[in-house]
Design an enzyme around this catalytic site. Structure first.
Site, PDB file in Angstrom:
ATOM      1  N   SER A 179       0.847  -1.193   0.000  1.00 54.97           N
ATOM      2  CA  SER A 179       0.000   0.000   0.000  1.00 54.97           C
ATOM      3  C   SER A 179       0.877   1.236   0.000  1.00 54.97           C
ATOM      4  O   SER A 179       2.027   1.200   0.456  1.00 54.97           O
ATOM      5  CB  SER A 179      -0.886   0.005   1.252  1.00 54.97           C
ATOM      6  OG  SER A 179      -1.483   1.271   1.456  1.00 54.97           O
ATOM      7  N   TYR A 187      -1.315  -0.911  10.186  1.00 52.18           N
ATOM      8  CA  TYR A 187      -1.494  -1.176   8.759  1.00 52.18           C
ATOM      9  C   TYR A 187      -0.256  -0.731   7.982  1.00 52.18           C
ATOM     10  O   TYR A 187       0.295  -1.485   7.174  1.00 52.18           O
ATOM     11  CB  TYR A 187      -2.739  -0.437   8.260  1.00 52.18           C
ATOM     12  CG  TYR A 187      -3.084  -0.710   6.816  1.00 52.18           C
ATOM     13  CD1 TYR A 187      -3.749  -1.881   6.448  1.00 52.18           C
ATOM     14  CD2 TYR A 187      -2.763   0.203   5.811  1.00 52.18           C
ATOM     15  CE1 TYR A 187      -4.081  -2.130   5.120  1.00 52.18           C
ATOM     16  CE2 TYR A 187      -3.087  -0.038   4.482  1.00 52.18           C
ATOM     17  CZ  TYR A 187      -3.749  -1.206   4.145  1.00 52.18           C
ATOM     18  OH  TYR A 187      -4.073  -1.461   2.838  1.00 52.18           O
TER      19      TYR A 187
END
Length: 258
Positions: A150, A163
Site C-alpha cells: 500500500s 497497517y
C-alpha cells in the site's frame, strides 16, 4: 507453462489469490482466469468465496474457492495442501488478503489491536508466501510471488500505524525473498495500490471531506478501480516478467508524485 508466442497466455498456469473474493484480489483473479489460468481463491467469508467462484468460472477455466484465515498457520498449510491436491501445482501466488485498523489514535492503540492487524497483513502474507514458495521449490520450475502492499508503506498514515507497518514490512520481506529464491527461478514483487475503490476503502473514499481534500490531488482525476490491477497480475504471473523481481510497483494514478 505458457504459449511462447504469447507470454500473456496462462493456459496450464495455476494462480493462487488470497483475499480473492472481492476488491483488488477478485479483479486479479478474474484477469488471471481470463488469460487461461486455473485460479484458486482463499477468503474467510464462505458466501463471498462461492459468489467469486461462480463469477470466475464464467471464464471457462478451473476454479476453486477455499475458506482460509491466512493468519492461522495450520489453516494456511491445509489450504495449500487442498490447492495442490486440486490443481497439482502452484505457479503464482498473490498474497493479497488484508484488513484495516479501527482508526484509533496512536497513543490509545492497544497492543492487541496492533497485533490484530499485523496478524493478517504481515504474518498472513509471510505464511502464504512461505507455503507457496515451498511448493514452487519442490516443483523445480520457478514461479512468481506477489504481495499487495500500500502507499501507506511510503506515506504516513495517521491512526493507521499497524497497517502502515505491515505494508512497509511486506515490501522488505518481498525483496528479501526475491534475493534468496532467485536461484530457484522464483521472483517476488510487491504492488502498492493508491486510493482504490474497494469494500475496505470505500467508507473513507465516499466521505465528502476526503473527496474534497484528496481527489484534487489525483492527476488522473478519479479513484482507482480494482480492474486497474488485472493486467498487472497477468504480467507478474506470466513469463513476460521473468527478469522483473525484488521490485515495488506503485499503481496510484500519479497521486504520490503530485
Amino acid at each position: 507453462m505458457s504459449n511462447e508466442s504469447n507470454p500473456f497466455d496462462l493456459t496450464g498456469h495455476v494462480a493462487l489469490v488470497t483475499g480473492g473474493n472481492s476488491g483488488i484480489g477478485l479483479a486479479m483473479a478474474g484477469a488471471l482466469a481470463a488469460a487461461g489460468a486455473g485460479v484458486c481463491v482463499w477468503g474467510t467469508n464462505a458466501e463471498r468465496n462461492e459468489k467469486a467462484a461462480r463469477e470466475l468460472e464464467a471464464h471457462g477455466g478451473k476454479v476453486l474457492a477455499v475458506r482460509c484465515d491466512v493468519g492461522d498457520e495450520e489453516q494456511v498449510e491445509a489450504a495449500m495442501a487442498r490447492t495442490v491436491e486440486e490443481f497439482g501445482r502452484v505457479d503464482s501466488c498473490f498474497a493479497n488478503a488484508g484488513i484495516g485498523g479501527v482508526g484509533s489514535r496512536f497513543l490509545e492503540t492497544d497492543l492487541s489491536e496492533f497485533r490484530r492487524v499485523t496478524r493478517v497483513d504481515l504474518d498472513g502474507a509471510f505464511l502464504t508466501l512461505r507455503a507457496a514458495a515451498k511448493q514452487m521449490v519442490a516443483q523445480g520450475e520457478g514461479g512468481s510471488l506477489v504481495g499487495t502492499s500500500s502507499l501507506a508503506a511510503r506515506q504516513g498514515q495517521p491512526r493507521g500505524q499497524a497497517y502502515a507497518a505491515s505494508k512497509g514490512a511486506l515490501i522488505s520481506m518481498i525483496k528479501s525473498i526475491a534475493i534468496e529464491l532467485a536461484r530457484h527461478g522464483i521472483r517476488a514483487n510487491a504492488v502498492l495500490p493508491g486510493w482504490v475503490s474497494t469494500p475496505l476503502a470505500d467508507p473513507v473514499l465516499e466521505s465528502e471531506g476526503f473527496q474534497r481534500k484528496v481527489l484534487p490531488r489525483m492527476p488522473v482525476g478519479r479513484w482507482g478501480r480494482p480492474d486497474d490491477f488485472g493486467a498487472l497480475a497477468v504480467y507478474l504471473a506470466s513469463p513476460a516478467s521473468a527478469f522483473h523481481t525484488a521490485d515495488a510497483l506503485t499503481v496510484d494514478g500519479g497521486y504520490v508524485n503530485f
